[in-house]
Design a protein around this motif. Structure first.
Motif, PDB file in Angstrom:
ATOM      1  N   GLU A   1     -35.973 -63.371  -4.647  1.00 48.33           N
ATOM      2  CA  GLU A   1     -36.453 -63.044  -5.991  1.00 48.33           C
ATOM      3  C   GLU A   1     -35.439 -62.173  -6.721  1.00 48.33           C
ATOM      4  OE1 GLU A   1     -40.264 -61.274  -5.690  1.00 48.33           O
ATOM      5  OE2 GLU A   1     -41.281 -63.126  -5.106  1.00 48.33           O
ATOM      6  N   SER A   2     -34.779 -61.266  -6.018  1.00 53.97           N
ATOM      7  CA  SER A   2     -33.784 -60.401  -6.637  1.00 53.97           C
ATOM      8  C   SER A   2     -32.583 -61.209  -7.115  1.00 53.97           C
ATOM      9  CB  SER A   2     -33.322 -59.328  -5.629  1.00 53.97           C
ATOM     10  OG  SER A   2     -34.393 -58.494  -5.264  1.00 53.97           O
ATOM     11  N   VAL A   3     -32.158 -62.201  -6.320  1.00 55.31           N
ATOM     12  CA  VAL A   3     -31.035 -63.056  -6.721  1.00 55.31           C
ATOM     13  C   VAL A   3     -31.394 -63.848  -7.972  1.00 55.31           C
ATOM     14  CG1 VAL A   3     -29.602 -65.012  -6.054  1.00 55.31           C
ATOM     15  CG2 VAL A   3     -30.101 -63.226  -4.387  1.00 55.31           C
ATOM     16  N   VAL A   4     -32.602 -64.410  -7.989  1.00 59.50           N
ATOM     17  CA  VAL A   4     -33.052 -65.184  -9.154  1.00 59.50           C
ATOM     18  C   VAL A   4     -33.087 -64.304 -10.392  1.00 59.50           C
ATOM     19  CG1 VAL A   4     -35.003 -66.423 -10.172  1.00 59.50           C
ATOM     20  CG2 VAL A   4     -34.373 -66.842  -7.790  1.00 59.50           C
ATOM     21  N   LEU A   5     -33.611 -63.083 -10.245  1.00 62.25           N
ATOM     22  CA  LEU A   5     -33.673 -62.156 -11.380  1.00 62.25           C
ATOM     23  C   LEU A   5     -32.271 -61.840 -11.886  1.00 62.25           C
ATOM     24  CD1 LEU A   5     -35.282 -60.233 -13.239  1.00 62.25           C
ATOM     25  CD2 LEU A   5     -35.037 -58.486 -11.458  1.00 62.25           C
ATOM     26  N   ALA A   6     -31.334 -61.585 -10.956  1.00 60.21           N
ATOM     27  CA  ALA A   6     -29.961 -61.250 -11.345  1.00 60.21           C
ATOM     28  C   ALA A   6     -29.310 -62.405 -12.094  1.00 60.21           C
ATOM     29  CB  ALA A   6     -29.143 -60.900 -10.104  1.00 60.21           C
ATOM     30  N   VAL A   7     -29.515 -63.633 -11.621  1.00 58.50           N
ATOM     31  CA  VAL A   7     -28.923 -64.804 -12.272  1.00 58.50           C
ATOM     32  C   VAL A   7     -29.543 -65.022 -13.649  1.00 58.50           C
ATOM     33  CG1 VAL A   7     -28.686 -67.319 -12.162  1.00 58.50           C
ATOM     34  CG2 VAL A   7     -28.269 -65.934 -10.113  1.00 58.50           C
ATOM     35  N   VAL A   8     -30.857 -64.889 -13.742  1.00 59.28           N
ATOM     36  CA  VAL A   8     -31.542 -65.127 -15.019  1.00 59.28           C
ATOM     37  C   VAL A   8     -31.093 -64.132 -16.084  1.00 59.28           C
ATOM     38  CG1 VAL A   8     -33.775 -65.050 -16.197  1.00 59.28           C
ATOM     39  CG2 VAL A   8     -33.551 -66.258 -14.020  1.00 59.28           C
ATOM     40  N   ILE A   9     -31.059 -62.843 -15.740  1.00 64.07           N
ATOM     41  CA  ILE A   9     -30.662 -61.870 -16.757  1.00 64.07           C
ATOM     42  C   ILE A   9     -29.176 -62.006 -17.100  1.00 64.07           C
ATOM     43  CG2 ILE A   9     -32.495 -60.249 -16.204  1.00 64.07           C
ATOM     44  CD1 ILE A   9     -30.526 -58.580 -14.642  1.00 64.07           C
ATOM     45  N   GLY A  10     -28.372 -62.473 -16.136  1.00 62.94           N
ATOM     46  CA  GLY A  10     -26.963 -62.742 -16.438  1.00 62.94           C
ATOM     47  C   GLY A  10     -26.814 -63.893 -17.422  1.00 62.94           C
ATOM     48  N   ILE A  11     -27.606 -64.947 -17.225  1.00 59.23           N
ATOM     49  CA  ILE A  11     -27.579 -66.084 -18.147  1.00 59.23           C
ATOM     50  C   ILE A  11     -28.033 -65.662 -19.539  1.00 59.23           C
ATOM     51  CG2 ILE A  11     -28.682 -68.309 -18.673  1.00 59.23           C
ATOM     52  CD1 ILE A  11     -28.735 -68.848 -15.653  1.00 59.23           C
TER      53      ILE A  11
ATOM     54  N   ALA B   1     -23.672 -57.129  -9.197  1.00 55.95           N
ATOM     55  CA  ALA B   1     -22.429 -57.905  -9.249  1.00 55.95           C
ATOM     56  C   ALA B   1     -22.710 -59.364  -9.593  1.00 55.95           C
ATOM     57  CB  ALA B   1     -21.703 -57.805  -7.913  1.00 55.95           C
ATOM     58  N   ILE B   2     -23.787 -59.910  -9.032  1.00 58.24           N
ATOM     59  CA  ILE B   2     -24.170 -61.298  -9.337  1.00 58.24           C
ATOM     60  C   ILE B   2     -24.531 -61.427 -10.814  1.00 58.24           C
ATOM     61  CG2 ILE B   2     -25.938 -63.071  -8.943  1.00 58.24           C
ATOM     62  CD1 ILE B   2     -26.025 -62.143  -6.021  1.00 58.24           C
ATOM     63  N   ALA B   3     -25.317 -60.498 -11.327  1.00 54.85           N
ATOM     64  CA  ALA B   3     -25.714 -60.536 -12.739  1.00 54.85           C
ATOM     65  C   ALA B   3     -24.500 -60.409 -13.640  1.00 54.85           C
ATOM     66  CB  ALA B   3     -26.713 -59.407 -13.033  1.00 54.85           C
ATOM     67  N   LEU B   4     -23.573 -59.525 -13.278  1.00 58.60           N
ATOM     68  CA  LEU B   4     -22.375 -59.309 -14.080  1.00 58.60           C
ATOM     69  C   LEU B   4     -21.496 -60.561 -14.105  1.00 58.60           C
ATOM     70  CD1 LEU B   4     -21.350 -56.724 -15.567  1.00 58.60           C
ATOM     71  CD2 LEU B   4     -19.719 -56.465 -13.686  1.00 58.60           C
ATOM     72  N   ALA B   5     -21.282 -61.159 -12.930  1.00 55.24           N
ATOM     73  CA  ALA B   5     -20.457 -62.367 -12.849  1.00 55.24           C
ATOM     74  C   ALA B   5     -21.102 -63.522 -13.614  1.00 55.24           C
ATOM     75  CB  ALA B   5     -20.248 -62.755 -11.384  1.00 55.24           C
ATOM     76  N   THR B   6     -22.422 -63.640 -13.511  1.00 56.11           N
ATOM     77  CA  THR B   6     -23.129 -64.712 -14.217  1.00 56.11           C
ATOM     78  C   THR B   6     -22.992 -64.545 -15.725  1.00 56.11           C
ATOM     79  OG1 THR B   6     -24.752 -64.873 -12.418  1.00 56.11           O
ATOM     80  CG2 THR B   6     -25.349 -65.863 -14.526  1.00 56.11           C
ATOM     81  N   SER B   7     -23.165 -63.326 -16.214  1.00 58.46           N
ATOM     82  CA  SER B   7     -23.053 -63.096 -17.653  1.00 58.46           C
ATOM     83  C   SER B   7     -21.639 -63.383 -18.148  1.00 58.46           C
ATOM     84  CB  SER B   7     -23.454 -61.662 -18.002  1.00 58.46           C
ATOM     85  OG  SER B   7     -22.535 -60.718 -17.480  1.00 58.46           O
TER      86      SER B   7
END
Length: 273
Positions: free
Chosen positions: A3-13, A225-231
């Motif tokens: 769930e944390s990975v999904v949240l990080a990816v979604v907010i990055g997008i 880091a995942i959220a940052l890279a995704t954004s």
């Protein structure tokens, strides 16, 4: 963990897309984190600020040639020629960034004190109201044409100050700064390019503030880091398309629509609780 990975990816997008639209990336991501992830408003604001560092990297990569050209003008810069054709963009960016700091840092301090006293629906309704204001501003300038070729000192002070105020959730940084440039007589593509270039130092500064204030809030460093890279990746992929359609799409309606829904939802939540 998943769930944390999904949240990080979604907010990055969301950050990668919303940053270039004349709607508030900070406001919408804060709204999403508050309503969907149940993260308290003050923490959500800090996390949304951190994500701006990713889109700063996007803009830096996309405008790498323009940035390199600006750096090459540094040795020849002189105060008496600060706003001539060859150096006006560099001077504009430096002065506007300085104004952003002067206005933005006190606004952020006041915002944290204010938001800590807000709850649920009141906070959501506030964001919605600010989004509607952004839409009204954008609607008022959409038909103005541009006649000016280079920015001047008034542009730099005005736009930099407005960018500082855009630390408030619901106020669109790109929408507000681009609208101000349009009102000052610049055309659409020039206004958005100057706005996006100006976002680089401001977004880097905004992204660093949560780190200096005790670390990345709400999520772990790996998820950050995942959220940052995704954004960064999404921001780079979307900026070119948005620049091509900037003169053909009426973004003001998006602001008003999202803002109206947020106000309605905020009122319902406030009444319910």
């Amino acid at each position: 963990m998943q769930e944390s990975v999904v949240l990080a990816v979604v907010i990055g997008i969301l950050q990668g897309i919303f940053e270039w639209l004349p709607i508030s990336s900070e406001g919408n991501i804060t709204l999403f984190l508050n309503l969907v992830a149940n993260i308290e408003p003050a923490v959500a604001i800090q996390l949304s600020l951190f994500l701006h560092a990713g889109t700063a990297l996007s803009a830096l990569a996309y405008y790498r040639e323009e940035v390199a050209a600006l750096v090459r003008t540094l040795p020849s810069w002189r105060p008496e020629r600060a706003f001539d054709r060859e150096r006006s963009e560099l001077t504009f960016l430096v002065v506007a960034t300085f104004m952003t700091g002067i206005v933005g840092i006190p606004s952020l301090v006041l915002l944290e004190q204010f938001v800590s006293e807000l709850a649920g629906g009141v906070f959501v309704a506030l964001i919605g109201g600010l989004l509607i204001v952004t839409g009204i501003i954008q609607r008022g300038v959409e038909e103005r044409g541009g006649r000016r070729d280079t920015p001047d000192l008034v542009d730099a002070v005005l736009v930099g100050g407005l960018q500082g105020l855009a630390v408030l959730p619901g106020i669109s940084r790109s929408g507000t700064t681009a609208s101000a440039l349009l009102l000052r007589g610049h055309d659409g593509p020039s206004s958005f390019q100057l706005s996006f270039l100006l976002s680089i130092p401001a977004a880097i500064g905004g992204g660093l503030l949560p780190l200096l204030d005790g670390g990345i809030p709400a999520i772990s460093p790996s998820m950050a880091a995942i959220a940052l890279a995704t954004s960064a990746v999404v921001g780079y992929l979307t900026i070119d398309a948005l620049m091509r359609v900037v003169e053909r799409v009426a973004f003001w309606g998006v602001c008003v629509g999202l803002g109206s829904l947020a106000v309605l939802g905020g009122v319902l939540v406030y009444v319910a609780f």
